[in-house]
Design a protein around this motif. Structure first.
Motif, PDB file in Angstrom:
ATOM      1  N   PHE A  12       1.240 -23.616   1.771  1.00  0.00           N
ATOM      2  CA  PHE A  12       0.447 -23.925   0.414  1.00  0.00           C
ATOM      3  C   PHE A  12       0.653 -22.618  -0.485  1.00  0.00           C
ATOM      4  N   THR A  13       0.449 -21.327   0.326  1.00  0.00           N
ATOM      5  CA  THR A  13       0.661 -20.123  -0.373  1.00  0.00           C
ATOM      6  C   THR A  13       2.006 -19.761  -0.786  1.00  0.00           C
ATOM      7  N   VAL A  14       2.974 -20.141   0.027  1.00  0.00           N
ATOM      8  CA  VAL A  14       4.355 -19.966  -0.447  1.00  0.00           C
ATOM      9  C   VAL A  14       5.287 -21.179  -0.401  1.00  0.00           C
ATOM     10  N   PRO A  15       5.046 -21.959  -1.529  1.00  0.00           N
ATOM     11  CA  PRO A  15       5.492 -23.326  -1.513  1.00  0.00           C
ATOM     12  C   PRO A  15       7.319 -23.294  -1.511  1.00  0.00           C
ATOM     13  N   GLN A  16       7.819 -24.177  -0.710  1.00  0.00           N
ATOM     14  CA  GLN A  16       9.347 -24.203  -0.807  1.00  0.00           C
ATOM     15  C   GLN A  16       9.953 -25.318  -1.456  1.00  0.00           C
ATOM     16  N   HIS A  17       9.246 -26.433  -1.575  1.00  0.00           N
ATOM     17  CA  HIS A  17       9.902 -27.490  -2.022  1.00  0.00           C
ATOM     18  C   HIS A  17       9.685 -27.576  -3.727  1.00  0.00           C
ATOM     19  N   PRO A  18      10.850 -27.965  -4.202  1.00  0.00           N
ATOM     20  CA  PRO A  18      10.900 -27.791  -5.640  1.00  0.00           C
ATOM     21  C   PRO A  18       9.636 -28.287  -6.543  1.00  0.00           C
ATOM     22  N   ASN A  19       9.392 -29.562  -6.318  1.00  0.00           N
ATOM     23  CA  ASN A  19       8.252 -30.153  -6.864  1.00  0.00           C
ATOM     24  C   ASN A  19       6.964 -29.469  -6.677  1.00  0.00           C
ATOM     25  N   ARG A  22       6.846 -26.642  -8.796  1.00  0.00           N
ATOM     26  CA  ARG A  22       6.430 -27.008 -10.112  1.00  0.00           C
ATOM     27  C   ARG A  22       4.855 -27.244 -10.245  1.00  0.00           C
ATOM     28  N   TYR A  23       4.431 -28.028  -9.433  1.00  0.00           N
ATOM     29  CA  TYR A  23       3.016 -28.421  -9.300  1.00  0.00           C
ATOM     30  C   TYR A  23       2.201 -26.976  -9.101  1.00  0.00           C
ATOM     31  N   GLU A  24       2.266 -26.029  -8.269  1.00  0.00           N
ATOM     32  CA  GLU A  24       1.565 -24.867  -8.156  1.00  0.00           C
ATOM     33  C   GLU A  24       1.652 -23.967  -9.574  1.00  0.00           C
ATOM     34  N   ALA A  25       2.729 -24.033 -10.335  1.00  0.00           N
ATOM     35  CA  ALA A  25       2.891 -23.379 -11.442  1.00  0.00           C
ATOM     36  C   ALA A  25       2.026 -24.015 -12.559  1.00  0.00           C
ATOM     37  N   LEU A  26       2.179 -25.389 -12.637  1.00  0.00           N
ATOM     38  CA  LEU A  26       1.164 -25.913 -13.608  1.00  0.00           C
ATOM     39  C   LEU A  26      -0.281 -25.937 -13.286  1.00  0.00           C
ATOM     40  N   ARG A  27      -0.494 -26.055 -12.153  1.00  0.00           N
ATOM     41  CA  ARG A  27      -1.932 -25.931 -11.805  1.00  0.00           C
ATOM     42  C   ARG A  27      -2.654 -24.571 -12.117  1.00  0.00           C
ATOM     43  N   ALA A  28      -1.499 -23.748 -11.489  1.00  0.00           N
ATOM     44  CA  ALA A  28      -2.147 -22.326 -12.158  1.00  0.00           C
ATOM     45  C   ALA A  28      -2.367 -22.045 -13.518  1.00  0.00           C
ATOM     46  N   PHE A  30      -2.963 -24.443 -15.854  1.00  0.00           N
ATOM     47  CA  PHE A  30      -3.960 -25.418 -16.668  1.00  0.00           C
ATOM     48  C   PHE A  30      -5.403 -25.146 -15.909  1.00  0.00           C
ATOM     49  N   THR A  31      -5.577 -24.804 -14.908  1.00  0.00           N
ATOM     50  CA  THR A  31      -6.971 -24.576 -14.073  1.00  0.00           C
ATOM     51  C   THR A  31      -7.263 -23.054 -13.799  1.00  0.00           C
ATOM     52  N   GLU A  32      -6.361 -22.338 -13.873  1.00  0.00           N
ATOM     53  CA  GLU A  32      -6.813 -20.774 -13.589  1.00  0.00           C
ATOM     54  C   GLU A  32      -6.974 -19.867 -14.634  1.00  0.00           C
ATOM     55  N   GLY A  33      -6.135 -20.326 -15.825  1.00  0.00           N
ATOM     56  CA  GLY A  33      -6.205 -19.740 -17.052  1.00  0.00           C
ATOM     57  C   GLY A  33      -5.054 -18.744 -17.346  1.00  0.00           C
ATOM     58  N   LEU A  34      -4.127 -18.861 -16.286  1.00  0.00           N
ATOM     59  CA  LEU A  34      -3.079 -17.814 -16.293  1.00  0.00           C
ATOM     60  C   LEU A  34      -2.368 -18.066 -17.529  1.00  0.00           C
ATOM     61  N   THR A  35      -1.312 -16.960 -17.972  1.00  0.00           N
ATOM     62  CA  THR A  35      -0.452 -17.051 -19.189  1.00  0.00           C
ATOM     63  C   THR A  35       0.661 -17.670 -18.511  1.00  0.00           C
ATOM     64  N   VAL A  36       1.696 -18.031 -19.492  1.00  0.00           N
ATOM     65  CA  VAL A  36       2.838 -18.644 -19.272  1.00  0.00           C
ATOM     66  C   VAL A  36       3.546 -17.860 -18.079  1.00  0.00           C
ATOM     67  N   GLU A  37       3.603 -16.510 -18.658  1.00  0.00           N
ATOM     68  CA  GLU A  37       4.278 -15.432 -17.768  1.00  0.00           C
ATOM     69  C   GLU A  37       3.758 -15.334 -16.394  1.00  0.00           C
ATOM     70  N   GLN A  38       2.551 -15.089 -16.223  1.00  0.00           N
ATOM     71  CA  GLN A  38       1.947 -14.931 -14.940  1.00  0.00           C
ATOM     72  C   GLN A  38       1.918 -16.347 -14.223  1.00  0.00           C
ATOM     73  N   ALA A  39       1.752 -17.319 -14.544  1.00  0.00           N
ATOM     74  CA  ALA A  39       1.988 -18.672 -13.759  1.00  0.00           C
ATOM     75  C   ALA A  39       3.545 -18.871 -13.556  1.00  0.00           C
ATOM     76  N   GLY A  40       4.527 -18.518 -14.404  1.00  0.00           N
ATOM     77  CA  GLY A  40       5.751 -18.637 -13.890  1.00  0.00           C
ATOM     78  C   GLY A  40       6.196 -17.644 -12.834  1.00  0.00           C
ATOM     79  N   ALA A  41       5.712 -16.405 -12.998  1.00  0.00           N
ATOM     80  CA  ALA A  41       6.066 -15.326 -12.031  1.00  0.00           C
ATOM     81  C   ALA A  41       5.304 -15.433 -10.791  1.00  0.00           C
ATOM     82  N   ARG A  42       4.286 -16.410 -10.660  1.00  0.00           N
ATOM     83  CA  ARG A  42       3.724 -16.667  -9.381  1.00  0.00           C
ATOM     84  C   ARG A  42       4.421 -17.597  -8.485  1.00  0.00           C
TER      85      ARG A  42
END
Length: 583
Positions: A12-19, A22-28, A30-42
């Motif tokens: 869960f912390t280091v996802p490998q599957h592409p989908n 993508r899910y973790e980036a979008l969740r971060a 929409f739900t954690e208030g990160l910017t586009v750059e921060q969510a993408g970098a994670r």
């Protein structure tokens, strides 16, 4: 996050599957208030990749999770084997039915459902073509190598000693036909017979279509091979559709009116109509015509909420027992306003006196005709059109001008408020009428009732008019049970005869209903057809006795306990006796 994550947390912390990434980036985002750059970098995305991801998600083009699997087998070997052949046959223009038949003949059978699924998966549209003619179950279908006997009076010497039938329940109506003395009714009506088939058998053949819910006379083939339908009419086999059509057009309006007169006299003596109370509900019904016949006038068709080419029919119902007693389809716009007078003439000829009261809608007749009814001593109750001056009068009334009455009926609208004007003048009515302005009957606008009856109490008058709605229920019942609305450009049955047969069928089932006991006092004709008339069984012939054994069904105990005549002499069976048994 816990200081010592449990084993497996890296999934869960280091996802490998592409989908999953993508899910973790979008969740971060929409739900954690990160910017586009921060969510993408994670998740390891650049800013532009993350922006593309957001765009696809918002437009619905991003599918993160696979849809759940459907139950059932995940493979279909028969479909897979036939797929190429199905596509090949469809490109030849064959329908689903034809492709399924071809595959069966080739030794690789696949049902129509499977063929349809393959074609839908491959993007093919539907072909509007039915099954092949040879698929019909009726031996009377054109092209089948089956010879039916000619219609003629039944020869009991050649009738089988035992015959299975799917319409044994149809013969339950025969004792009440004898009680109504159908042969005498037919004779009084003057219906013609032929050298081969007597008049009563012609009428019974047409009545069999009504009682079995056969939609059109052109569908008579569905009854031809069943022994019960032929026995019902006293024939070896029912006449074909062309013969029934030709016969129906030999009949004139006078035949139908004489039949109704004789039938109403029998209904009065049997308690199916009341001569003493003699209060009737009147209404019109337009039967839609689907052709382009220029001889038909346009009338308002409620089912379509528009004016359309149609046949206007008129019905009268006895309010005492809610049975239809009159019908007429020989109506034009020039004569429709006088149908109330025509019914009064009919009832006076039957019972010896005019109706005591007629309850009708405002469009049934005119104020001048109401004056004629008043002159011959017939009371009436009808609605008044709400003109501008009448609406001004209604709007000027205050709450103190109304009184509340209580109606003896269930439901929320049993305490209407009424304002009464004892003497109101109408434009074309000679004299004055009593006018009731009623609110609280479930309508937005007040109901305005006018009557020439000064003696009837207010509560009784409103209750009487409220019960007028039951005639619409009767019309709906004969439409559903006897296909009274089955009029189209291809229909061959004379409409005037058709509606009179509906009245006869309704009276017949009303008589049958009374034999079933109080539990069926309000049963509709379609219920009686479904539970009793549509019952299979066996016909056994033994000398001068015909025994009908009805198959066991859930409602068989009702028949066993009913007041059903189990030993009746049938005139059109050469006075043989009819008996019923229950398996």
């Amino acid at each position: 996050m816990a200081a010592n994550p449990a084993p497996g947390a890296e999934y869960f912390t280091v996802p490998q599957h592409p989908n999953q990434r993508r899910y973790e980036a979008l969740r971060a985002y929409f739900t954690e208030g990160l910017t586009v750059e921060q969510a993408g970098a994670r998740a390891g995305y650049t800013r532009s990749s993350m922006a593309s991801l957001l765009r696809d998600f918002r437009t619905g083009r991003l599918e993160l999770f696979a849809p759940p699997g459907r139950p059932g087998p995940k493979t279909a070997p028969a479909k897979d084997r036939a797929r190429a052949r199905v596509l090949e046959l469809r490109r030849e223009g064959l329908s689903v039915h034809e492709i399924s038949a071809r595959l069966r003949a080739e030794g690789t059978p696949l049902n129509r459902t499977g063929v349809g699924q393959i074609l839908a998966e491959e993007g093919f549209g539907r072909l509007l073509r039915g099954p092949a003619p040879e698929a019909s179950a009726s031996p009377a279908t054109a092209g089948r190598d089956t010879q039916l006997p000619r219609a003629a009076v039944i020869d009991f010497a050649s009738f089988p000693a035992r015959a299975e039938t799917r319409l044994a329940g149809l013969l339950l109506a025969v004792p009440d036909l004898v009680a109504l003395d159908l042969p005498a009714l037919t004779s009084k009506a003057g219906y013609p017979g032929t050298s081969i088939i007597p008049a009563v058998s012609w009428l019974l053949s047409l009545l069999a279509l009504k009682l079995t819910g056969t939609r059109r006379v052109s569908h008579a083939d569905d009854l031809l091979t069943d022994p019960a339908s032929a026995l019902f009419a006293g024939l070896a086999v029912l006449p074909k559709k062309s013969a029934l059509t030709d016969y129906s057009y030999r009949l004139a309006h006078d035949h139908q009116q004489r039949l109704l007169a004789a039938l109403d006299a029998k209904m009065i003596s049997a308690g199916l109509a009341t001569a003493t109370e003699a209060i009737f509900d009147l209404d019109f019904h337009a039967i839609m015509h689907w052709g382009q016949d220029p001889l038909l006038e346009k009338h308002y068709v409620p089912s379509r909420s528009q004016r359309a080419r149609s046949v206007l029919t008129f019905f009268a119902q006895d309010t005492g027992n809610c049975n239809l007693v009159y019908a007429n389809a020989d109506i034009s716009k020039a004569t429709q306003n006088r149908e109330a007078i025509a019914f009064c003439d009919h009832w006076k000829a039957v019972s010896g006196s005019d109706p005591k009261m007629l309850i009708m809608d405002q469009k049934v007749t005119t104020q001048a005709i109401l004056g004629e009814l008043d002159a011959r001593g017939v009371k009436f109750a009808t609605l008044r059109m709400r003109s501008a001056s009448l609406m001004n009068r209604i709007n000027s009334l205050t709450s103190t001008d109304y009184k509340t009455i209580t109606l003896d009926r269930p439901g929320p609208y049993n305490r209407p408020r009424v304002h009464e004007d004892p003497a109101v003048t109408l434009t074309s009515y000679p004299g004055t009428v009593r006018q009731l302005i009623v609110t609280g009957l479930g309508r937005d606008a007040p109901t305005v009732i006018i009557t020439n009856d000064d003696q009837i109490k207010t509560r009784a008058l409103i209750s009487q008019y409220a019960r007028r709605m039951t005639i619409e229920q009767r019309l709906a019942e004969i439409i559903g049970a006897f296909c009274a609305d089955a009029l189209s450009s291809t229909v061959n049955l004379n409409v005037d005869l058709d509606v009179v047969l509906c009245v006869l069928a309704q009276a017949l089932l009303a008589a049958f209903r009374t034999r079933l006991g109080p539990g069926y006092a309000t049963a509709t004709p379609d219920t009686l057809q479904r539970r009793f008339l549509d019952t299979a069984g066996t016909i056994t012939t033994d000398g001068d006795t015909i025994t009908v054994t009805l198959s066991r069904r859930a409602y068989s105990p009702v028949l066993r306990q009913s007041d059903l005549h189990t030993d009746t002499t049938i005139p059109w069976w050469q006075n043989r006796r009819l008996r019923f048994q229950f398996s």
